[in-house]
Scaffold this active site. Sequence first.
Site, mmCIF file in Angstrom:
data_model
loop_
_atom_site.group_PDB
_atom_site.id
_atom_site.type_symbol
_atom_site.label_atom_id
_atom_site.label_comp_id
_atom_site.label_asym_id
_atom_site.label_seq_id
_atom_site.Cartn_x
_atom_site.Cartn_y
_atom_site.Cartn_z
ATOM 1 C CB SER A 25 22.374 -6.849 -25.329
ATOM 2 O OG SER A 25 21.347 -7.812 -25.252
ATOM 3 C CG ASN A 152 26.555 -2.872 -16.363
ATOM 4 O OD1 ASN A 152 27.631 -2.305 -16.546
ATOM 5 N ND2 ASN A 152 25.616 -2.929 -17.284
ATOM 6 C CE LYS A 153 22.293 -0.124 -17.167
ATOM 7 N NZ LYS A 153 20.838 0.116 -17.371
ATOM 8 C CG ASP A 155 28.574 4.503 -15.777
ATOM 9 O OD1 ASP A 155 27.863 5.271 -16.448
ATOM 10 O OD2 ASP A 155 28.382 3.270 -15.763
ATOM 11 C CB SER A 463 -27.304 -37.807 -16.893
ATOM 12 O OG SER A 463 -26.104 -37.318 -16.329
ATOM 13 C CB SER A 530 -14.680 -34.905 -19.264
ATOM 14 O OG SER A 530 -15.679 -35.202 -20.219
#
Length: 624
Positions: A25, A152-153, A155, A463, A530
């Site tokens: 961002s 990135n970064k 630095d 059953s 089921s």
Amino acid sequence: MPKPLPGNSALLRFLTCGSVDDGKSTLIGRLLYDTKRILADQMVALEKDSRRFGTTGPDLDLALLVDGLEAEREQGITIDVAYRYFATDRRSFIVADTPGHEQYTRNMATGASTADLAILLVDARHGIMTQTRRHAFIANLLGVRHLVLAVNKIDLVGYDQARFDQVAASFEEMASGFGFASVRAIPISARYGDNVTEASEQLAWYGGPTLLAHLEQVDLVDASAASGQPFRMPVQWVNRPDLDFRGYSGTVASGCIRPGDPIVVAGSGRESRVARIVTMDGDLARAGAGDAVTLTLADELDISRGDVFAQPDARPEVSDQFAARIVWMDDAPLLPGRSYLLKLGTRTVTASVSTLKHKVDINTYDRLAAKELRLNEIGTCNLSLASPIAFDPYEQSRTMGAFILIDRLTNRTAGAGMIKFGLRRATNIHRQATSVSKQARAAQNRQKPCVLWFTGLSGSGKSSISDLVERALHAQGHRTYLLDGDNIRHGLSRDLGFSQPSRVENIRRVGEVTKLFVDAGLIVLASFISPFRAERRMVRDMLEPGEFIEVFVDTPLEICKARDPKGLYRKALAGEITNFTGVDSPYEAPEQPELLLEGGAFEPASLAERVLDLLRVRGVIGSE
């Protein structure tokens, strides 16, 4: 979106992706700030928000320009996909800021699905992370042509060239098997602007272009490829405003069309010619990829939403089975055999995964055997559809080769898929017509065929009740067959266990058997735990309306445990049996069964009589 400036080259759609806190961002905010695309009121709001939510001390927190959700600002992360538009003197851009958290991988896939280029950010301190690998793989999978590795970064590692070279080399080795048209590694500091839009003295050792310069120079010759492909247009709407006009509206997916050109409806094979290309601004002499138009034809054809217009001499494949790669996006796992809705373009059909071939280990990209796909996992599978659809492989057409899978109960988008190829066997198998119909068999049996589907916990009495019902029907001269869960496990499903995928496959097999018995004109009694609504719904959808009668034997769990006729609850509670419904595996009770029986309150005989009463009311049997 800003109007294209003189001299602009093709519009570039790109996304930023990578791990959490790698600066996605902030990078977009920096691009907007340095290209002077922030309005005065936005600047005032940014200064205010930076004081309240900022993470950069007294400096402007440029990430807040795109982290628009309150939760994003409070947590300092991206959650949703945020789109921003900006332009320079050389090019216009649409950028998608996608989340870095693993749980939001689905949002990253959304952003990548329309992107020409991906900026994959890496924190110079941490290097290649698991999410870096995942996002690179998904970008390649979704057909992103160009990739920038933004280290990135820089630095925070003292603008160290050795560290940049190390990260770039690691990524180059990792991505060597991908099919990107170009890969460029660029060192940047998004916070301070180093090498983003202007070259930095701190990075004098770097001899390549700045990030923005590279974005302006990327050759998108492939982006116009859709115009040179065969004509495709999915029909979105049959436009019939009055008795004198019938047109077919949609967006041209690829190729081009002119009045008088021959056209074919891919599914039916019916051909005609284009009479007019109609728009709100008048008729066109030509429509190309991306144009939203209404076509009128020279002939009256049976066409509806979901059909695909195509070029007669270059038709798409039409099949009800194909192989595809899937990115799974739902908390509930993908299970082979489970029924989903598949949406491709404007067409929606019922589908299931017939075979899960493998999933991908995101760390090594190795193929692993799998019985299910969980959230954010990626796999290759074969799909089987309820009816044929028209498609092209994804590598040829993003529009005609991409689909989503939708959970039928929640309507959530559960997965995103990319078609690899149609399965040839699907085109070589045809249904054989028979002379004696289901209706003729039912008439001879003097009954209305159906399935009585008894569902409930183990020990609920399913059953016993189903057996009493069959005995009564048999005594009255009706033709029946009782399918019981334990009996099926001795034959048809003897190869299956009791894990969730095995339970799904068991019910799928039983559903196919009940469909055959109903076609034979029988009254079928199916007694199965089921436990999952999705599979009971799948069997219901296999049959004609009114043929599936769900009978929920609602016996409290404590009563079932007390009965424990086979000693299974005792073993499950002792840990001797795993995946036992009601103990360590869930049971999803029916929401609207045709009949609910209180299994703990009445004797089986009286409950069986209620079932018979329902059959008389529905006209399945006579009133004798």
